[in-house]
Structure formats: C-alpha cells, structure tokens
Design an enzyme around this catalytic site. Sequence first.
Site, PDB file in Angstrom:
ATOM      1  CB  SER A   1      -4.252   4.894  -8.620  1.00  0.00           C
ATOM      2  OG  SER A   1      -5.078   5.981  -8.963  1.00  0.00           O
TER       3      SER A   1
ATOM      4  CD  GLN B   1       5.672  17.481  -8.615  1.00  0.00           C
ATOM      5  OE1 GLN B   1       4.741  16.743  -8.929  1.00  0.00           O
ATOM      6  NE2 GLN B   1       5.498  18.786  -8.465  1.00  0.00           N
TER       7      GLN B   1
ATOM      8  CG  PHE C   1       5.155  15.719  -5.419  1.00  0.00           C
ATOM      9  CD1 PHE C   1       5.925  16.659  -4.742  1.00  0.00           C
ATOM     10  CD2 PHE C   1       5.741  14.508  -5.777  1.00  0.00           C
ATOM     11  CE1 PHE C   1       7.260  16.391  -4.426  1.00  0.00           C
ATOM     12  CE2 PHE C   1       7.067  14.226  -5.459  1.00  0.00           C
ATOM     13  CZ  PHE C   1       7.826  15.172  -4.784  1.00  0.00           C
TER      14      PHE C   1
ATOM     15  CG  ASN D   1      -1.545   1.339   1.492  1.00  0.00           C
ATOM     16  OD1 ASN D   1      -2.452   1.755   0.772  1.00  0.00           O
ATOM     17  ND2 ASN D   1      -1.046   2.059   2.485  1.00  0.00           N
TER      18      ASN D   1
ATOM     19  CE1 TYR E   1      -0.179   8.120  -6.295  1.00  0.00           C
ATOM     20  CE2 TYR E   1      -2.036   8.269  -7.817  1.00  0.00           C
ATOM     21  CZ  TYR E   1      -1.473   7.778  -6.642  1.00  0.00           C
ATOM     22  OH  TYR E   1      -2.211   6.949  -5.832  1.00  0.00           O
TER      23      TYR E   1
END
Length: 276
Positions: free
Chosen positions: A139, A105, A94, A89, A193
């Site tokens: 995700s 990033q 950011f 997990n 991400y």
Amino acid sequence: MSSTPVAVVTGANKGIGFAIVRALCKQFPGDVYLTARDPGRGQEAVAKLQQEGLQACFHQLDVDDLQSIRALRDFLKEKYGGLNVLVNNAGIAFKVQDTTPFAVQAEVTLKTNFFGTRNVCTELLPLVKPYGRVVNVSSMVSSSALGGCSQPLQQQFRSDTITEEELVQLMTKFVEDTKKGVHAKEGWPNTAYGVSKIGVTVLSRIQARMLNEKRKGDHILLNACCPGWVRTDMAGPKATKSPDEGAETPVYLALLPSDADAPHGQFVSNKTVRPW
C-alpha cells in the site's frame, strides 16, 4: 500431473482479490485459484464468476494458519508440480474509529498482513516455476508510514542489505513496543496497518534480492504494489477506485511477459515504479 499453468490469489472472495481473480480468468492462460479462509464464501465467489462466464477454481487458504498454507503447497506440488503466478493479496485493516486497543490492533494486523504473507512466501516461493511472477499487495500507506518512522528505522527499512531475520525482528519489536506503550518513543508511526505494509514492501525487496542470488537463471519477477485507494469493505465507499481499477497494477505485474526483466524488487503504483 497437469502441465497447465496455474495462478493463485490469496484473500480473494471479495474486494481487490476477487477483482484480480476476475481479470486473471480473462487473461491468464491456465487455471486460476481463488483462495479464501471460509470455503462457503470462496465457493460463492467462484459461482459468481461462473455467472459471468468465467472459470475459477477454489482452494481453502487461511494465511494465519500454517497447516492451511502447507495443504495448499502440497496440493499445488502434486497437481501442477509448482506454481506460475502468486498474488499475495490477503490483508486486514481496522477501521479508523475502531476502539480496539492499539497494541491488539498491532498484533492482529501484523499477524495477517506481514507474518501471514511471509509464511505463504516461505512455503510457496520454492514452488514458483521459471518465468514465474510474484506480486505482494502492499500500500502507498507503507511509504507514508516509512516517512513517519525515526531516521534510524528509515535507514534500516531502506537498506539494500537488510535480511529477512532482521526485518522479522523489527516487526516483532513494533508489536512488543505497542504492548509496552513505548512505540512512539521508539520511533514508530501510529499506524499498525502502515507498519505491516512497510514489512510487506521491505520483504518483497529482500525476496527479489534472494531470487537474484539463488535463482538468477529462472527469470522470476517479484514486486510489491499499491492497488490505490479502492472501494472495498476495508477502505469504504468514498475511495476513488473501483475494485477492477484496483486490480490493474497487481494484474499487470502478475502477467509481465516472459521476456521482461523488470520491474523486479520494486514498489509499483499505477504501473509505475515508485521510489522507496
């Protein structure tokens, strides 16, 4: 050596990870380890569960630190002779308005979300016992980010024959391309991400394939999942799900019954297999 079943959740002192531990404490028939980078915060989280009448154990784990991962591996091997449930997990994101340069990033996000998760898997997957369950928290952003990739990249990420080495090369290339300021030209979307979670989803598909090839008879099920948009420090207060609701799909996958043979190698959201 204890014959008690054991479950481990990474990045679990708050948010979705904490909610997953809480649910496993109620439903998993064995020891549940809440892991966190910071021992103080980890112990605090365990104490909070104790106040709710729930019994979790703590072990330090920083997924960015190979020594820390190996210390957990050795502990599990020695005390339990392996592992029954692993929920990867731990992850970072950011904030949208963060002014940190995109290349920084990208490097920081992929280091934890992709490379950290991969290192945990490299060390702990060999310990997973027959009928074990592995859940890599990805995700839905991985799907939208995939849609934002060039056709050649999409083909590579959707390939049923892509190897872990090839995936690592692609993730490394993304970071390098951001540093050179050419990531858009090279077909990458503008989300570090999102790319990190493409990595997690594709890694899960590769790992499931490897389990089929090498440990078919062990009935281990491994999946990636999206917990949904959850009210955490990461997603903010406007998100639609509570952490407990966000934990539902990861916990469902972690507790798939021993006679289940699916889902495996899938991307699952709201307990439903999604196309990749």
